[in-house]
Design a protein around this motif. Structure first.
Motif, PDB file in Angstrom:
ATOM      1  N   THR A 144      25.463  25.962 -10.211  1.00  0.00           N
ATOM      2  CA  THR A 144      25.938  25.627  -8.865  1.00  0.00           C
ATOM      3  C   THR A 144      26.517  26.856  -8.180  1.00  0.00           C
ATOM      4  OG1 THR A 144      26.479  23.432  -9.727  1.00  0.00           O
ATOM      5  CG2 THR A 144      27.357  23.992  -7.569  1.00  0.00           C
ATOM      6  N   LEU A 145      27.191  27.704  -8.951  1.00  0.00           N
ATOM      7  CA  LEU A 145      27.731  28.945  -8.377  1.00  0.00           C
ATOM      8  C   LEU A 145      26.607  29.793  -7.811  1.00  0.00           C
ATOM      9  CD1 LEU A 145      29.926  31.087  -7.871  1.00  0.00           C
ATOM     10  CD2 LEU A 145      29.585  31.839 -10.230  1.00  0.00           C
ATOM     11  N   ARG A 146      25.525  29.925  -8.542  1.00  0.00           N
ATOM     12  CA  ARG A 146      24.398  30.733  -8.057  1.00  0.00           C
ATOM     13  C   ARG A 146      23.782  30.112  -6.809  1.00  0.00           C
ATOM     14  NH1 ARG A 146      21.254  35.361  -9.346  1.00  0.00           N
ATOM     15  NH2 ARG A 146      19.935  35.467  -7.528  1.00  0.00           N
ATOM     16  N   GLN A 147      23.709  28.791  -6.773  1.00  0.00           N
ATOM     17  CA  GLN A 147      23.170  28.121  -5.585  1.00  0.00           C
ATOM     18  C   GLN A 147      24.076  28.344  -4.382  1.00  0.00           C
ATOM     19  OE1 GLN A 147      22.797  24.099  -6.930  1.00  0.00           O
ATOM     20  NE2 GLN A 147      20.844  24.457  -7.973  1.00  0.00           N
ATOM     21  N   TYR A 148      25.383  28.250  -4.586  1.00  0.00           N
ATOM     22  CA  TYR A 148      26.324  28.501  -3.483  1.00  0.00           C
ATOM     23  C   TYR A 148      26.241  29.948  -3.006  1.00  0.00           C
ATOM     24  CZ  TYR A 148      28.708  23.986  -4.105  1.00  0.00           C
ATOM     25  OH  TYR A 148      29.010  22.660  -4.173  1.00  0.00           O
ATOM     26  N   LEU A 149      26.097  30.884  -3.939  1.00  0.00           N
ATOM     27  CA  LEU A 149      25.991  32.291  -3.552  1.00  0.00           C
ATOM     28  C   LEU A 149      24.709  32.539  -2.751  1.00  0.00           C
ATOM     29  CD1 LEU A 149      27.221  34.038  -6.812  1.00  0.00           C
ATOM     30  CD2 LEU A 149      28.421  33.923  -4.630  1.00  0.00           C
ATOM     31  N   ASP A 150      23.609  31.957  -3.188  1.00  0.00           N
ATOM     32  CA  ASP A 150      22.350  32.123  -2.446  1.00  0.00           C
ATOM     33  C   ASP A 150      22.451  31.506  -1.053  1.00  0.00           C
ATOM     34  OD1 ASP A 150      21.217  33.459  -4.550  1.00  0.00           O
ATOM     35  OD2 ASP A 150      20.234  31.686  -5.384  1.00  0.00           O
ATOM     36  N   ALA A 151      23.117  30.357  -0.943  1.00  0.00           N
ATOM     37  CA  ALA A 151      23.278  29.717   0.363  1.00  0.00           C
ATOM     38  C   ALA A 151      24.170  30.546   1.271  1.00  0.00           C
ATOM     39  CB  ALA A 151      23.860  28.319   0.191  1.00  0.00           C
ATOM     40  N   SER A 152      25.219  31.162   0.713  1.00  0.00           N
ATOM     41  CA  SER A 152      26.106  31.972   1.554  1.00  0.00           C
ATOM     42  C   SER A 152      25.446  33.271   1.978  1.00  0.00           C
ATOM     43  CB  SER A 152      27.424  32.252   0.826  1.00  0.00           C
ATOM     44  OG  SER A 152      27.213  33.104  -0.281  1.00  0.00           O
ATOM     45  N   LEU A 153      24.549  33.822   1.138  1.00  0.00           N
ATOM     46  CA  LEU A 153      23.838  35.046   1.514  1.00  0.00           C
ATOM     47  C   LEU A 153      22.817  34.795   2.610  1.00  0.00           C
ATOM     48  CD1 LEU A 153      23.290  36.707  -1.960  1.00  0.00           C
ATOM     49  CD2 LEU A 153      24.819  37.454  -0.146  1.00  0.00           C
ATOM     50  N   ALA A 154      22.363  33.548   2.733  1.00  0.00           N
ATOM     51  CA  ALA A 154      21.390  33.225   3.779  1.00  0.00           C
ATOM     52  C   ALA A 154      22.035  33.133   5.152  1.00  0.00           C
ATOM     53  CB  ALA A 154      20.694  31.906   3.439  1.00  0.00           C
ATOM     54  N   GLN A 155      23.361  33.027   5.197  1.00  0.00           N
ATOM     55  CA  GLN A 155      24.055  32.924   6.483  1.00  0.00           C
ATOM     56  C   GLN A 155      24.147  34.284   7.145  1.00  0.00           C
ATOM     57  OE1 GLN A 155      27.863  31.171   5.750  1.00  0.00           O
ATOM     58  NE2 GLN A 155      27.018  29.236   5.037  1.00  0.00           N
ATOM     59  N   ASP A 156      24.234  34.256   8.472  1.00  0.00           N
ATOM     60  CA  ASP A 156      24.390  35.495   9.232  1.00  0.00           C
ATOM     61  C   ASP A 156      25.605  35.361  10.125  1.00  0.00           C
ATOM     62  OD1 ASP A 156      23.732  38.043  10.131  1.00  0.00           O
ATOM     63  OD2 ASP A 156      22.667  37.238  11.865  1.00  0.00           O
ATOM     64  N   PRO A 157      26.625  36.129   9.975  1.00  0.00           N
ATOM     65  CA  PRO A 157      26.841  37.208   9.024  1.00  0.00           C
ATOM     66  C   PRO A 157      27.200  36.666   7.645  1.00  0.00           C
ATOM     67  CG  PRO A 157      28.784  36.959  10.367  1.00  0.00           C
ATOM     68  CD  PRO A 157      27.757  35.980  10.896  1.00  0.00           C
ATOM     69  N   GLU A 158      27.033  37.538   6.665  1.00  0.00           N
ATOM     70  CA  GLU A 158      27.337  37.142   5.294  1.00  0.00           C
ATOM     71  C   GLU A 158      28.838  36.891   5.143  1.00  0.00           C
ATOM     72  OE1 GLU A 158      27.396  39.110   0.853  1.00  0.00           O
ATOM     73  OE2 GLU A 158      26.145  40.007   2.391  1.00  0.00           O
ATOM     74  N   PRO A 159      29.237  35.737   4.614  1.00  0.00           N
ATOM     75  CA  PRO A 159      30.672  35.470   4.462  1.00  0.00           C
ATOM     76  C   PRO A 159      31.276  36.310   3.337  1.00  0.00           C
ATOM     77  CG  PRO A 159      29.379  33.641   3.630  1.00  0.00           C
ATOM     78  CD  PRO A 159      28.419  34.606   4.240  1.00  0.00           C
ATOM     79  N   GLU A 160      32.560  36.536   3.458  1.00  0.00           N
ATOM     80  CA  GLU A 160      33.268  37.281   2.425  1.00  0.00           C
ATOM     81  C   GLU A 160      33.482  36.380   1.214  1.00  0.00           C
ATOM     82  OE1 GLU A 160      36.927  38.650   4.047  1.00  0.00           O
ATOM     83  OE2 GLU A 160      35.967  39.747   5.658  1.00  0.00           O
ATOM     84  N   LEU A 161      33.470  36.984   0.038  1.00  0.00           N
ATOM     85  CA  LEU A 161      33.736  36.256  -1.188  1.00  0.00           C
ATOM     86  C   LEU A 161      35.010  36.823  -1.798  1.00  0.00           C
ATOM     87  CD1 LEU A 161      32.877  34.164  -3.286  1.00  0.00           C
ATOM     88  CD2 LEU A 161      31.580  35.977  -4.427  1.00  0.00           C
ATOM     89  N   HIS A 162      36.047  35.984  -1.855  1.00  0.00           N
ATOM     90  CA  HIS A 162      37.320  36.398  -2.443  1.00  0.00           C
ATOM     91  C   HIS A 162      37.346  35.934  -3.887  1.00  0.00           C
ATOM     92  CE1 HIS A 162      39.459  36.623   1.720  1.00  0.00           C
ATOM     93  NE2 HIS A 162      38.362  37.329   1.664  1.00  0.00           N
ATOM     94  N   PHE A 163      37.450  36.868  -4.809  1.00  0.00           N
ATOM     95  CA  PHE A 163      37.403  36.585  -6.242  1.00  0.00           C
ATOM     96  C   PHE A 163      38.811  36.715  -6.806  1.00  0.00           C
ATOM     97  CE2 PHE A 163      36.637  37.936 -10.660  1.00  0.00           C
ATOM     98  CZ  PHE A 163      35.908  36.851 -11.085  1.00  0.00           C
TER      99      PHE A 163
END
Length: 141
Positions: free
Chosen positions: A84-103
């Motif tokens: 699910t993490l990989r799916q969420y990351l792929d979905a967020s990379l498809a957005q324009d602009p790319e959202p920030e990821l706070h780890f």
């Protein structure tokens, strides 16, 4: 250096006159210096062009990836697994602009869990990644 006019006995002068040679070499040196192109130290940068439209600034969405002490992974406060993490990351990379990821891993989280999650993030080619909560470690060293 004195110039000699030869000897009195009429023999020819054996020394070569180097003054014309030096003059010619100086003229050639000056011509060479003048013809050298001027060195330009310019950095070519493609600057953005102004558009007539005034678009409002886009505030990117910020997603938070948290790992608790038990090794559970949370995406915006919802517990998820690696797929699910990989799916969420792929979905967020498809957005324009790319959202920030706070780890933000918990200080007591196991290193292998944090390393596994960071490997998933790296394989997803996330470019806007920030580590949050590092100030909690400032007194540990």
């Amino acid at each position: 250096m004195a110039m000699s006019g030869g000897r009195d006995d009429g023999e020819p002068m054996m020394e070569m006159n180097t003054t014309p040679l030096i003059d010619v070499m100086l003229v050639l040196l000056i011509m060479f210096i003048i013809t050298i192109p001027i060195q330009t130290h310019a950095v070519k940068v493609d600057l953005p062009q102004n558009s007539n439209q005034s678009a409002p600034p886009v505030e990117p969405q910020k997603n938070k990836l948290y790992i608790d002490a038990n090794g559970n992974v949370f995406w915006n406060s919802v517990q998820i697994d690696d797929v699910t993490l990989r799916q969420y990351l792929d979905a967020s990379l498809a957005q324009d602009p790319e959202p920030e990821l706070h780890f933000q891993p918990d200080p007591q989280a196991r290193y292998d869990v944090v390393d596994r999650v960071l490997a998933i993030v790296k394989r997803a080619n996330v470019t806007k990644l920030g580590f949050v909560g590092n100030e909690q470690y400032r007194n540990d060293f």
